[in-house]
Write a protein that holds these residues in place. Structure first.
Motif, PDB file in Angstrom:
ATOM      1  N   ARG A 119       0.867  -1.159   0.056  1.00  0.00           N
ATOM      2  CA  ARG A 119      -0.017  -0.007   0.068  1.00  0.00           C
ATOM      3  C   ARG A 119       0.842   1.321  -0.195  1.00  0.00           C
ATOM      4  O   ARG A 119       1.781   1.295   0.732  1.00  0.00           O
ATOM      5  CB  ARG A 119      -0.855   0.012   1.207  1.00  0.00           C
ATOM      6  N   LEU A 120       0.608   2.129  -0.895  1.00  0.00           N
ATOM      7  CA  LEU A 120       1.474   3.135  -1.064  1.00  0.00           C
ATOM      8  C   LEU A 120       0.980   4.315  -0.172  1.00  0.00           C
ATOM      9  O   LEU A 120      -0.215   4.828   0.069  1.00  0.00           O
ATOM     10  CB  LEU A 120       1.394   3.813  -2.479  1.00  0.00           C
TER      11      LEU A 120
ATOM     12  N   ARG B 159       0.319   8.147   0.832  1.00  0.00           N
ATOM     13  CA  ARG B 159       0.082   9.371   0.217  1.00  0.00           C
ATOM     14  C   ARG B 159       0.493  10.685   0.752  1.00  0.00           C
ATOM     15  O   ARG B 159       1.276  11.429   0.229  1.00  0.00           O
ATOM     16  CB  ARG B 159      -1.376   9.243  -0.110  1.00  0.00           C
ATOM     17  N   SER B 160       0.127  10.811   1.820  1.00  0.00           N
ATOM     18  CA  SER B 160       0.260  12.133   2.635  1.00  0.00           C
ATOM     19  C   SER B 160       1.667  12.207   3.042  1.00  0.00           C
ATOM     20  O   SER B 160       2.339  11.039   3.563  1.00  0.00           O
ATOM     21  CB  SER B 160      -0.691  12.525   3.735  1.00  0.00           C
TER      22      SER B 160
ATOM     23  N   GLN C  83       3.720   8.995   4.689  1.00  0.00           N
ATOM     24  CA  GLN C  83       5.097   8.583   4.237  1.00  0.00           C
ATOM     25  C   GLN C  83       5.998   8.909   5.297  1.00  0.00           C
ATOM     26  O   GLN C  83       6.803   7.700   5.249  1.00  0.00           O
ATOM     27  CB  GLN C  83       5.543   9.580   3.083  1.00  0.00           C
TER      28      GLN C  83
ATOM     29  N   ILE D 188       7.229   6.569  -4.150  1.00  0.00           N
ATOM     30  CA  ILE D 188       6.551   7.458  -4.869  1.00  0.00           C
ATOM     31  C   ILE D 188       6.296   7.539  -6.266  1.00  0.00           C
ATOM     32  O   ILE D 188       7.257   7.647  -7.300  1.00  0.00           O
ATOM     33  CB  ILE D 188       7.397   9.107  -4.595  1.00  0.00           C
TER      34      ILE D 188
END
Length: 248
Positions: free
Chosen positions: A1-2, A4-5, A9, A21
């Motif tokens: 899962r990447l 985002r904020s 991060q 990213i």
């Protein structure tokens, strides 16, 4: 899962020791960097041995291929300009603070050759510093996949601190973990594929490796090592273009 904020991060990086990213570069920025790489490779196409600019290796096709461009920021202005890219420095600053220096730059091409793989290792032991605010930003000019040798990591291994390594030199410095039992007893490494234009950030103490490129597809990637400005190198080579350059 990447993540985002910026806060997400930072939490992900602290827990796992790496961060992806996607799509950090625009299509135009990526095209300019690829054009710069093409220009450099054109000047190296007749090389049969390494020199102070290019590391040349023999491929499985018996041809000669550039596997690394040494100090790319000193070879083309596009790579030098990228060191100051605001979106890259925003990510770095969120992780190690607002005062940022460059430690070194690399451009690894990973052609299809027998030796284009790296065993499990950390980066910190080859370039020890006074603290651990040292990270590596890899900017992919091509898609990086398990087939063409994407990076594999052991999430959370950065929390082990610096481990004992063996150091060799095979055209370029290589490091490998001295005691492989440290990785045998842990969960298997996780492949981290990244599309062209994306970025992978990893902690200098994160255990990572990569397999050889098993395809005919290139896998060019720029690596910028950044450190906090209060972090001083205390070992390893220091005759590096850009070492200590204040970038923000």
């Amino acid at each position: 899962r990447l993540a985002r904020s910026a806060a997400a991060q930072k939490r992900f990086y602290a827990a796992h020791g790496y961060l992806v990213i996607p799509k950090l570069l625009t299509a135009r920025e990526l095209a300019r960097l690829r054009a710069a790489l093409t220009t450099l490779l054109r000047s190296a196409r007749r090389l049969r041995r390494s020199n102070d600019r290019f590391l040349v290796v023999r491929g499985l096709d018996n041809g000669y291929h550039v596997s690394r461009i040494r100090n790319p920021i000193a070879q083309h202005r596009r790579f030098d300009e990228l060191v100051f890219h605001p979106r890259i420095l925003d990510v770095v600053g969120n992780l190690i603070g607002p005062n940022i220096q460059l430690q070194q730059s690399r451009l690894i091409l990973k052609p299809r050759t027998p030796g284009a793989w790296f065993d499990w290792h950390q980066d910190f032991p080859a370039f020890p510093h006074t603290n651990f605010d040292l990270l590596i930003v890899t900017i992919y000019l091509d898609d990086s996949t398990p087939d063409n040798g994407c990076l594999a990591v052991i999430p959370g291994s950065h929390r082990l601190g610096p481990l004992r390594h063996q150091f060799t030199f095979d055209g370029a410095p290589r490091t490998r973990l001295a005691d492989r039992r440290l990785v045998r007893g842990r969960a298997r490494g996780v492949d981290v594929p990244v599309r062209a234009g994306g970025v992978l950030v990893h902690h200098a103490n994160l255990l990572h490796s990569s397999k050889a490129n098993r395809t005919d597809r290139p896998r060019a990637a720029l690596s910028f090592w950044y450190r906090a400005a209060d972090n001083v190198q205390v070992g390893g080579p220091t005759d590096i273009p850009g070492l200590g350059l204040q970038v923000r």
